[in-house]
Design a protein around this motif. Structure first.
Motif, PDB file in Angstrom:
ATOM      1  N   ILE A   1     -62.391 -20.154 -79.026  1.00  0.00           N
ATOM      2  CA  ILE A   1     -62.179 -21.576 -79.292  1.00  0.00           C
ATOM      3  C   ILE A   1     -62.080 -22.265 -77.939  1.00  0.00           C
ATOM      4  N   THR A   2     -62.859 -23.325 -77.749  1.00  0.00           N
ATOM      5  CA  THR A   2     -62.752 -24.115 -76.515  1.00  0.00           C
ATOM      6  C   THR A   2     -62.146 -25.472 -76.870  1.00  0.00           C
ATOM      7  N   THR A   3     -61.332 -25.996 -75.955  1.00  0.00           N
ATOM      8  CA  THR A   3     -60.731 -27.311 -76.173  1.00  0.00           C
ATOM      9  C   THR A   3     -60.307 -27.935 -74.853  1.00  0.00           C
ATOM     10  N   ASN A   4     -60.319 -29.253 -74.831  1.00  0.00           N
ATOM     11  CA  ASN A   4     -59.784 -29.999 -73.692  1.00  0.00           C
ATOM     12  C   ASN A   4     -58.299 -30.289 -73.888  1.00  0.00           C
ATOM     13  N   LEU A   5     -57.763 -29.921 -75.025  1.00  0.00           N
ATOM     14  CA  LEU A   5     -56.350 -30.168 -75.328  1.00  0.00           C
ATOM     15  C   LEU A   5     -55.473 -29.086 -74.715  1.00  0.00           C
ATOM     16  N   ASN A   6     -54.245 -29.455 -74.361  1.00  0.00           N
ATOM     17  CA  ASN A   6     -53.272 -28.446 -73.932  1.00  0.00           C
ATOM     18  C   ASN A   6     -52.421 -28.061 -75.144  1.00  0.00           C
ATOM     19  N   GLY A   7     -51.491 -27.145 -74.962  1.00  0.00           N
ATOM     20  CA  GLY A   7     -50.669 -26.667 -76.066  1.00  0.00           C
ATOM     21  C   GLY A   7     -49.906 -27.766 -76.783  1.00  0.00           C
ATOM     22  N   ASP A   8     -49.296 -28.682 -76.031  1.00  0.00           N
ATOM     23  CA  ASP A   8     -48.553 -29.786 -76.654  1.00  0.00           C
ATOM     24  C   ASP A   8     -49.469 -30.689 -77.470  1.00  0.00           C
ATOM     25  N   GLN A   9     -50.670 -30.941 -76.953  1.00  0.00           N
ATOM     26  CA  GLN A   9     -51.617 -31.791 -77.676  1.00  0.00           C
ATOM     27  C   GLN A   9     -52.121 -31.099 -78.945  1.00  0.00           C
ATOM     28  N   ILE A  10     -52.314 -29.789 -78.888  1.00  0.00           N
ATOM     29  CA  ILE A  10     -52.704 -29.048 -80.102  1.00  0.00           C
ATOM     30  C   ILE A  10     -51.591 -29.160 -81.135  1.00  0.00           C
ATOM     31  N   ASP A  11     -50.353 -28.994 -80.693  1.00  0.00           N
ATOM     32  CA  ASP A  11     -49.197 -29.111 -81.586  1.00  0.00           C
ATOM     33  C   ASP A  11     -49.137 -30.500 -82.214  1.00  0.00           C
ATOM     34  N   ASN A  12     -49.293 -31.542 -81.400  1.00  0.00           N
ATOM     35  CA  ASN A  12     -49.221 -32.922 -81.902  1.00  0.00           C
ATOM     36  C   ASN A  12     -50.390 -33.269 -82.819  1.00  0.00           C
ATOM     37  N   THR A  13     -51.555 -32.686 -82.554  1.00  0.00           N
ATOM     38  CA  THR A  13     -52.758 -33.020 -83.323  1.00  0.00           C
ATOM     39  C   THR A  13     -52.870 -32.213 -84.609  1.00  0.00           C
ATOM     40  N   TYR A  14     -52.647 -30.918 -84.527  1.00  0.00           N
ATOM     41  CA  TYR A  14     -52.879 -30.029 -85.675  1.00  0.00           C
ATOM     42  C   TYR A  14     -51.605 -29.462 -86.270  1.00  0.00           C
ATOM     43  N   GLY A  15     -50.493 -29.607 -85.563  1.00  0.00           N
ATOM     44  CA  GLY A  15     -49.215 -29.137 -86.073  1.00  0.00           C
ATOM     45  C   GLY A  15     -48.775 -27.823 -85.460  1.00  0.00           C
TER      46      GLY A  15
END
Length: 191
Positions: free
Chosen positions: A146-160
């Protein structure tokens, strides 16, 4: 006996010099590919730092049949299916989601859903959870990147936190700290 074919000297199949500033990641990848082992990586980093480039090179040299889900396009296809009045909508959705159950899967640019709505985030969060469930059953015969420009906090905020927790459990998290290759190629002319 490994489910995947072993590759001799996989790094020579990657373009020369690429990600050489990250020897630990390359060593880890090389070991997995040489031994024909399963793997699951989450590539995090800024735009243009080489996440997709490396993932695609892994796909091309690994000798497995890969499915590539480009998040933006995949979500647009989903919206098209949902808005159709087609007789076979259920079959189209099943076919569309089948990629999550492929043995080798690249989910490219997580966080690039357009439009970026709560419904889009719920959809992809659900897909990642389905992939996680699949990996729980088939972890020894599957590969995922999986590639993403998001960091861990942003993944948490976006997807839970549920999705982030599953990613942390099953995936090796690789942070790419390089700057965009586009910035490196930029020629500055001073007048």
């Amino acid at each position: 006996m490994s489910h995947f074919k072993k590759i001799k000297d996989p790094l020579n199949k990657f373009k020369k010099g690429y990600q050489r500033n990250n020897p630990n990641l390359l060593k880890h990848l090389e070991s997995k590919l040489i031994n024909g082992e399963p793997f699951h990586y989450l590539f995090l980093g800024t735009v243009g730092c080489g996440k997709t480039y490396l993932a695609r090179n892994i796909m091309y040299c690994s000798l497995s049949k890969w499915e590539r889900v480009k998040v933006h396009t995949f979500y647009q296809e989903y919206l098209g299916i949902m808005s159709s009045n087609s007789f076979d909508k259920f079959d189209a959705l099943n076919s569309h989601n089948r990629a999550m159950q492929s043995e080798s899967l690249l989910i490219d640019d997580l966080g690039d859903e357009k439009p970026s709505t709560e419904a889009a985030h719920d959809y992809f969060g659900g897909l990642i959870e389905r992939r996680y469930d699949y990996l729980d059953r088939k972890v020894d015969i599957s590969r995922t990147i999986i590639t993403t420009n998001l960091n861990g906090d942003q993944i948490d905020n976006t997807y839970g936190s549920r999705v982030l927790d599953r990613l942390k459990h099953r995936f090796v998290i690789c942070k790419f700290n390089d700057i965009s290759f586009r910035d490196k190629k930029k020629e500055v002319i001073l007048g």
